[in-house]
Motif scaffolding. Sequence first.
Motif, mmCIF file in Angstrom:
data_model
loop_
_atom_site.group_PDB
_atom_site.id
_atom_site.type_symbol
_atom_site.label_atom_id
_atom_site.label_comp_id
_atom_site.label_asym_id
_atom_site.label_seq_id
_atom_site.Cartn_x
_atom_site.Cartn_y
_atom_site.Cartn_z
ATOM 1 N N GLU A 45 -3.445 4.163 1.914
ATOM 2 C CA GLU A 45 -3.124 4.759 3.205
ATOM 3 C C GLU A 45 -1.929 5.697 3.043
ATOM 4 O OE1 GLU A 45 -2.442 3.313 7.817
ATOM 5 O OE2 GLU A 45 -2.046 1.941 6.164
ATOM 6 N N GLU A 46 -2.061 6.901 3.530
ATOM 7 C CA GLU A 46 -0.996 7.880 3.418
ATOM 8 C C GLU A 46 0.234 7.422 4.211
ATOM 9 O OE1 GLU A 46 -0.720 10.619 1.800
ATOM 10 O OE2 GLU A 46 -2.726 10.937 1.011
ATOM 11 N N PRO A 47 1.435 7.548 3.624
ATOM 12 C CA PRO A 47 2.652 7.231 4.381
ATOM 13 C C PRO A 47 2.727 8.009 5.687
ATOM 14 C CG PRO A 47 3.168 7.504 2.063
ATOM 15 C CD PRO A 47 1.731 7.912 2.238
ATOM 16 N N ALA A 48 2.222 9.238 5.656
ATOM 17 C CA ALA A 48 2.261 10.056 6.870
ATOM 18 C C ALA A 48 1.474 9.409 7.997
ATOM 19 C CB ALA A 48 1.703 11.449 6.579
ATOM 20 N N GLU A 49 0.384 8.710 7.626
ATOM 21 C CA GLU A 49 -0.417 8.039 8.641
ATOM 22 C C GLU A 49 0.368 6.897 9.284
ATOM 23 O OE1 GLU A 49 -3.990 6.754 6.813
ATOM 24 O OE2 GLU A 49 -4.586 8.746 6.139
ATOM 25 N N THR A 102 0.828 -1.202 0.000
ATOM 26 C CA THR A 102 0.000 0.000 0.000
ATOM 27 C C THR A 102 0.867 1.259 0.000
ATOM 28 O OG1 THR A 102 -1.771 -1.125 1.197
ATOM 29 C CG2 THR A 102 -1.750 1.279 1.285
ATOM 30 N N THR A 103 1.891 1.256 0.829
ATOM 31 C CA THR A 103 2.790 2.407 0.893
ATOM 32 C C THR A 103 3.530 2.595 -0.424
ATOM 33 O OG1 THR A 103 3.101 2.087 3.271
ATOM 34 C CG2 THR A 103 4.741 3.428 2.124
ATOM 35 N N MET A 104 4.016 1.493 -0.986
ATOM 36 C CA MET A 104 4.741 1.571 -2.251
ATOM 37 C C MET A 104 3.844 2.124 -3.358
ATOM 38 S SD MET A 104 7.890 0.460 -1.766
ATOM 39 C CE MET A 104 8.517 -0.167 -3.325
ATOM 40 N N LYS A 105 2.622 1.598 -3.441
ATOM 41 C CA LYS A 105 1.691 2.052 -4.475
ATOM 42 C C LYS A 105 1.339 3.524 -4.294
ATOM 43 C CE LYS A 105 -0.504 -2.424 -5.360
ATOM 44 N NZ LYS A 105 -1.757 -3.202 -5.255
ATOM 45 N N ARG A 106 1.201 3.923 -3.031
ATOM 46 C CA ARG A 106 0.808 5.298 -2.756
ATOM 47 C C ARG A 106 1.841 6.299 -3.284
ATOM 48 N NH1 ARG A 106 -0.041 9.581 -2.808
ATOM 49 N NH2 ARG A 106 -1.213 11.001 -1.467
ATOM 50 N N VAL A 107 3.116 6.018 -3.064
ATOM 51 C CA VAL A 107 4.136 6.963 -3.517
ATOM 52 C C VAL A 107 4.256 6.958 -5.035
ATOM 53 C CG1 VAL A 107 5.430 6.865 -1.364
ATOM 54 C CG2 VAL A 107 5.981 5.260 -3.174
ATOM 55 N N TRP A 108 4.079 5.772 -5.653
ATOM 56 C CA TRP A 108 4.126 5.712 -7.113
ATOM 57 C C TRP A 108 2.927 6.429 -7.724
ATOM 58 C CZ3 TRP A 108 7.944 4.725 -10.291
ATOM 59 C CH2 TRP A 108 9.037 3.986 -9.827
ATOM 60 N N LYS A 109 1.785 6.291 -7.082
ATOM 61 C CA LYS A 109 0.582 6.969 -7.581
ATOM 62 C C LYS A 109 0.750 8.483 -7.514
ATOM 63 C CE LYS A 109 -4.346 7.546 -6.691
ATOM 64 N NZ LYS A 109 -4.294 8.976 -6.317
ATOM 65 N N LYS A 110 1.450 8.932 -6.479
ATOM 66 C CA LYS A 110 1.669 10.366 -6.326
ATOM 67 C C LYS A 110 2.567 10.903 -7.434
ATOM 68 C CE LYS A 110 3.385 13.771 -2.975
ATOM 69 N NZ LYS A 110 3.963 13.942 -1.616
ATOM 70 N N LEU A 111 3.583 10.113 -7.826
ATOM 71 C CA LEU A 111 4.531 10.556 -8.839
ATOM 72 C C LEU A 111 4.052 10.282 -10.262
ATOM 73 C CD1 LEU A 111 7.863 9.368 -7.161
ATOM 74 C CD2 LEU A 111 6.979 11.699 -7.289
ATOM 75 N N CYS A 112 3.384 9.145 -10.446
ATOM 76 C CA CYS A 112 2.933 8.755 -11.791
ATOM 77 C C CYS A 112 1.467 8.323 -11.746
ATOM 78 C CB CYS A 112 3.787 7.612 -12.331
ATOM 79 S SG CYS A 112 5.551 7.959 -12.347
ATOM 80 N N PRO A 113 0.550 9.249 -11.541
ATOM 81 C CA PRO A 113 -0.869 8.890 -11.428
ATOM 82 C C PRO A 113 -1.412 8.212 -12.676
ATOM 83 C CG PRO A 113 -0.576 11.262 -11.699
ATOM 84 C CD PRO A 113 0.770 10.701 -11.444
ATOM 85 N N GLN A 114 -0.789 8.476 -13.850
ATOM 86 C CA GLN A 114 -1.281 7.887 -15.093
ATOM 87 C C GLN A 114 -1.140 6.367 -15.105
ATOM 88 O OE1 GLN A 114 1.281 9.863 -14.716
ATOM 89 N NE2 GLN A 114 3.060 9.235 -15.926
#
Length: 237
Positions: free
Chosen positions: A195-199, A173-185
């Motif tokens: 889940e936000e990494p910050a959480e 989940t964390t890995m996907k979240r950061v990739w989604k932030k950088l490459c949403p396409q």
Amino acid sequence: MKPVSFGSACHQEATLQKKNHQCPSFKPAKDQFTLLLGGNAAAGCKLKPMMVHHAENPRALKGIVKSTLPVIWKANKKGWVTASLFEDSFSHYFVPEVKKYCEDKSIPFQVILLVDHAAVIHPLFNITTLFLPPNTTSILQPMDQGVIATFKALYLLDAIKITAYAWNKISETTMKRVWKKLCPQLFGTNVERFEEPAEIVQQNTEAIVTLANILDLDVSATDINYLLEAHKEELTN
């Protein structure tokens, strides 16, 4: 009666530094510390290690009472065991520890201390200090006959285990979240709520603070966040 024999050795650890042309993005750490290790021939008394750092209050120990550490914490600008630090360790830690050991074992307080550095030590009754000749530490110093090497191997092994443990705890989940932030396409429009990494950081921070409180350590969430952000700053000596 046979005296209690102790060996004491200084061991300096420095971070590995690479040349910039080998790894352009690598920032060499200039941090270092020295460990003073010692123990007796009967192997029943391992002295509390003395760690000498270049900073009296490094960022990682902010808010920590030094007397609660599992090592004797000392500091000077170079992170070395100076004659004054050695004498302080000898008088306030070595002598009381060895004396208590002898009392617990009901043996005479007669000690031979082998030292590989000619530090200045005031004469003390029942303790004979023998300084090894220059360039003979690797041959005659007991701590250099496998103790320090074993210590370093165990230290490295634990560091590897902790690294693997922390890396394995990073969820998909964390890995996907950061990739989604950088490459949403890459994820399209219909994506699950990650889940936000910050959480996750917040949850673990609270757990660390709770554990620290149980251990009677003065650690706050601010201290943890300060440490986590430290890697973004330029390293200094």
